[in-house]
Design a protein around this motif. Structure first.
Motif, PDB file in Angstrom:
ATOM      1  N   SER A  86     -35.409   7.488  84.184  1.00  0.00           N
ATOM      2  CA  SER A  86     -35.685   8.185  85.700  1.00  0.00           C
ATOM      3  C   SER A  86     -37.126   7.592  85.819  1.00  0.00           C
ATOM      4  CB  SER A  86     -35.829   9.948  85.170  1.00  0.00           C
ATOM      5  OG  SER A  86     -36.527  10.322  86.184  1.00  0.00           O
ATOM      6  N   ALA A  87     -37.836   7.146  85.064  1.00  0.00           N
ATOM      7  CA  ALA A  87     -39.154   6.870  85.179  1.00  0.00           C
ATOM      8  C   ALA A  87     -38.934   5.395  85.946  1.00  0.00           C
ATOM      9  CB  ALA A  87     -40.014   6.528  84.072  1.00  0.00           C
ATOM     10  N   ALA A  88     -38.102   4.404  85.420  1.00  0.00           N
ATOM     11  CA  ALA A  88     -37.617   3.125  85.935  1.00  0.00           C
ATOM     12  C   ALA A  88     -37.433   3.320  87.569  1.00  0.00           C
ATOM     13  CB  ALA A  88     -36.979   2.502  85.125  1.00  0.00           C
ATOM     14  N   TYR A  89     -36.474   4.311  87.626  1.00  0.00           N
ATOM     15  CA  TYR A  89     -35.741   4.784  89.003  1.00  0.00           C
ATOM     16  C   TYR A  89     -36.688   5.175  89.961  1.00  0.00           C
ATOM     17  CZ  TYR A  89     -32.892   7.185  92.479  1.00  0.00           C
ATOM     18  OH  TYR A  89     -32.001   7.331  93.670  1.00  0.00           O
ATOM     19  N   ALA A  90     -37.840   5.786  89.447  1.00  0.00           N
ATOM     20  CA  ALA A  90     -38.936   6.275  90.552  1.00  0.00           C
ATOM     21  C   ALA A  90     -39.854   5.094  90.771  1.00  0.00           C
ATOM     22  CB  ALA A  90     -39.634   7.267  89.760  1.00  0.00           C
ATOM     23  N   ALA A  91     -40.353   4.202  89.812  1.00  0.00           N
ATOM     24  CA  ALA A  91     -40.728   3.189  89.944  1.00  0.00           C
ATOM     25  C   ALA A  91     -40.300   2.234  90.936  1.00  0.00           C
ATOM     26  CB  ALA A  91     -41.268   2.551  88.522  1.00  0.00           C
ATOM     27  N   ALA A  92     -38.878   1.857  90.863  1.00  0.00           N
ATOM     28  CA  ALA A  92     -38.226   0.937  91.498  1.00  0.00           C
ATOM     29  C   ALA A  92     -38.215   1.665  93.128  1.00  0.00           C
ATOM     30  CB  ALA A  92     -36.703   0.791  91.098  1.00  0.00           C
ATOM     31  N   SER A  93     -37.874   2.823  93.219  1.00  0.00           N
ATOM     32  CA  SER A  93     -37.880   3.450  94.523  1.00  0.00           C
ATOM     33  C   SER A  93     -39.027   3.160  95.343  1.00  0.00           C
ATOM     34  CB  SER A  93     -37.453   4.972  94.445  1.00  0.00           C
ATOM     35  OG  SER A  93     -36.187   5.125  93.775  1.00  0.00           O
ATOM     36  N   GLU A  94     -40.159   3.516  94.467  1.00  0.00           N
ATOM     37  CA  GLU A  94     -41.597   3.421  95.182  1.00  0.00           C
ATOM     38  C   GLU A  94     -41.945   2.017  95.594  1.00  0.00           C
ATOM     39  OE1 GLU A  94     -44.552   5.045  92.349  1.00  0.00           O
ATOM     40  OE2 GLU A  94     -43.521   7.190  92.369  1.00  0.00           O
ATOM     41  N   SER A  95     -41.491   0.910  94.939  1.00  0.00           N
ATOM     42  CA  SER A  95     -41.926  -0.425  95.239  1.00  0.00           C
ATOM     43  C   SER A  95     -40.956  -0.805  96.481  1.00  0.00           C
ATOM     44  CB  SER A  95     -41.185  -1.443  94.019  1.00  0.00           C
ATOM     45  OG  SER A  95     -39.862  -1.352  93.763  1.00  0.00           O
ATOM     46  N   ARG A  96     -39.753  -0.096  96.612  1.00  0.00           N
ATOM     47  CA  ARG A  96     -39.280  -0.447  98.032  1.00  0.00           C
ATOM     48  C   ARG A  96     -39.584   0.150  98.948  1.00  0.00           C
ATOM     49  NH1 ARG A  96     -36.957  -5.050  99.119  1.00  0.00           N
ATOM     50  NH2 ARG A  96     -35.656  -3.822 100.484  1.00  0.00           N
ATOM     51  N   ALA A  97     -40.220   1.183  98.926  1.00  0.00           N
ATOM     52  CA  ALA A  97     -40.617   2.358 100.048  1.00  0.00           C
ATOM     53  C   ALA A  97     -41.539   1.414 100.898  1.00  0.00           C
ATOM     54  CB  ALA A  97     -41.181   3.450  99.511  1.00  0.00           C
ATOM     55  N   ALA A  98     -41.115   1.618 102.202  1.00  0.00           N
ATOM     56  CA  ALA A  98     -41.964   0.932 103.168  1.00  0.00           C
ATOM     57  C   ALA A  98     -41.909   1.844 104.421  1.00  0.00           C
ATOM     58  CB  ALA A  98     -41.496  -0.448 103.648  1.00  0.00           C
ATOM     59  N   PRO A  99     -43.085   2.190 105.187  1.00  0.00           N
ATOM     60  CA  PRO A  99     -43.027   3.082 106.037  1.00  0.00           C
ATOM     61  C   PRO A  99     -42.435   2.360 107.398  1.00  0.00           C
ATOM     62  CG  PRO A  99     -45.320   2.103 105.825  1.00  0.00           C
ATOM     63  CD  PRO A  99     -44.423   1.733 104.632  1.00  0.00           C
ATOM     64  N   THR A 100     -41.401   3.003 107.689  1.00  0.00           N
ATOM     65  CA  THR A 100     -40.770   2.486 108.795  1.00  0.00           C
ATOM     66  C   THR A 100     -40.449   3.541 109.922  1.00  0.00           C
ATOM     67  OG1 THR A 100     -38.368   2.664 107.861  1.00  0.00           O
ATOM     68  CG2 THR A 100     -39.487   0.620 107.595  1.00  0.00           C
ATOM     69  N   ALA A 101     -40.265   3.216 111.264  1.00  0.00           N
ATOM     70  CA  ALA A 101     -40.144   4.402 112.067  1.00  0.00           C
ATOM     71  C   ALA A 101     -38.699   4.758 112.326  1.00  0.00           C
ATOM     72  CB  ALA A 101     -40.688   3.823 113.587  1.00  0.00           C
ATOM     73  N   ALA A 102     -38.402   5.831 112.424  1.00  0.00           N
ATOM     74  CA  ALA A 102     -36.947   6.113 112.655  1.00  0.00           C
ATOM     75  C   ALA A 102     -36.402   5.646 113.884  1.00  0.00           C
ATOM     76  CB  ALA A 102     -36.897   7.986 112.465  1.00  0.00           C
ATOM     77  N   PRO A 103     -35.353   5.033 113.760  1.00  0.00           N
ATOM     78  CA  PRO A 103     -34.475   4.492 114.927  1.00  0.00           C
ATOM     79  C   PRO A 103     -34.472   5.729 116.032  1.00  0.00           C
ATOM     80  CG  PRO A 103     -32.899   4.898 113.416  1.00  0.00           C
ATOM     81  CD  PRO A 103     -34.222   5.191 112.514  1.00  0.00           C
ATOM     82  N   GLU A 104     -34.688   5.383 117.105  1.00  0.00           N
ATOM     83  CA  GLU A 104     -34.991   6.114 118.464  1.00  0.00           C
ATOM     84  C   GLU A 104     -33.455   6.452 118.895  1.00  0.00           C
ATOM     85  OE1 GLU A 104     -36.459   6.694 122.802  1.00  0.00           O
ATOM     86  OE2 GLU A 104     -37.036   4.855 121.571  1.00  0.00           O
TER      87      GLU A 104
END
Length: 361
Positions: free
Chosen positions: A49-67
């Motif tokens: 669970s900890a490794a999953y959370a870390a991997a998710s955060e490392s790939r998280a990038a603020p992107t605008a939702a497609p219009e």
């Protein structure tokens, strides 16, 4: 402790490795893992669970939702919101969880024959929904089936090509074909969401949806229908859609560890009045030429039923919703079959049970 096994651990490692190269949701989808399964792993394995959370955060990038295109918003406003569908409470057996797949192809909404029109199509979709409910109820006594994958391989709309079908063979044109599908398909999906905790739609276009050669190859009414259905169902978080890229004739759909190559089939030639040589030849060539790895081929187009394994490659082809159909009679001398494949996928075995769902019964 639950889930502590070499096999489960290997899946966790694969998921975390992929998560460093793509978003976590895409990694889960590529491996054929459901969100519910990964949540259960996290619940009982704190290290994962900890490794999953870390991997998710490392790939998280603020992107605008497609219009959303304006015309799709207008359609959504005209159609209105769908009623809420609660998640089913399932009673299941103790065996390994399997996932169900429905191949839904060649509906040809807008086609008219002596025994087929849009009202008949509605009845046949209801017959299909009833059959799925009965079969899933039986199989769940042995093992869980929580997820349904729907393979949409095109020609849901009939199109308007009079040179292919005489004018009297049309019930109505594109606008009403799209409008009718936007009523019938969400109703069918609603019935499926009442049976399954998650429903995934995978869509590739057919050949009948192409308006005309001078409009370009990227325009296809099947794509428009898929986009609109995705928008109509966007309020239900248990429904997911993955559509082929506009410049692609195929889509690889991962289901419980098996990767399915989805294509309509219009690019396969008919040789000596039958398509089977063309199907097997293309399957072997696509295994080498398609960049994404895949395990089984699923197609439509020919309005006849096929299930075979050729040189270790499973091939499934469903029929059509249209009865009294002259296409297979003229081209191949064969009768059209009003049957769709409905089958199960095991994480280690692959395709297990399968049923040819008769839309007329």
């Amino acid at each position: 402790m639950k889930h502590k096994s070499p096999e489960v651990d290997s899946w966790k490692v694969k998921l975390l490795d992929l998560a460093h190269t793509m978003p976590m949701a895409a990694a889960r989808e590529q491996l054929g893992l459901t969100e519910g399964r990964v949540k259960e792993w996290r619940r009982y394995d704190s290290e994962f669970s900890a490794a999953y959370a870390a991997a998710s955060e490392s790939r998280a990038a603020p992107t605008a939702a497609p219009e959303t295109p304006r015309f799709l918003q207008d359609v959504q406003e005209l159609l209105g919101a769908l009623p809420a569908i609660s998640s089913p409470k399932l009673r299941v057996g103790p065996g390994d969880e399997e996932e169900a797949v429905l191949h839904l192809t060649d509906l040809h909404c807008g086609r008219r024959t002596e025994s087929f029109n849009s009202q008949v199509l509605a009845k046949r979709l209801q017959t299909l929904a009833n059959g799925i409910a009965a079969i899933v109820g039986l199989h769940r006594k042995a093992y869980p089936i929580k997820t349904l994958h729907i393979f949409a391989t095109g020609d849901w709309a009939q199109g308007e090509k009079v040179r292919i079908i005489p004018l009297e063979g049309f019930e109505f044109g594109y606008p009403q074909q799209v409008a009718t599908l936007l009523k019938l398909i969400p109703e069918f999906l609603g019935a499926m969401l009442g049976l399954f905790q998650e429903v995934h739609l995978y869509g590739v276009p057919g050949n009948h949806g192409r308006p005309d050669v001078q409009h370009g190859t990227l325009q296809n009414w099947d794509r428009t229908v898929y986009d609109m259905i995705q928008l109509r169902m966007s309020g239900n978080k248990r429904f997911h859609a993955t559509l082929a890229a506009p410049d692609r004739f195929y889509l690889v759909a991962p289901v419980n560890g098996t990767r399915f190559f989805l294509t309509h089939g219009a690019d396969i030639p008919i040789i000596m009045t039958v398509p089977f040589y063309g199907i097997t030849t293309k399957a072997l060539r696509w295994k080498q030429s398609i960049p994404e790895p895949w395990d089984a081929l699923v197609l439509g187009h020919f309005h006849t039923l096929l299930s075979m394994v050729f040189n270790t490659v499973p091939i499934l082809m469903s029929g059509t919703a249209v009865s009294d159909d002259d296409y297979p009679r003229r081209r191949m001398g064969m009768e059209s079959e009003n049957k769709m494949w409905f089958f199960g996928v095991h994480p280690r075995v692959g395709i297990t049970w399968r049923y040819a769902m008769d839309l007329r019964k």
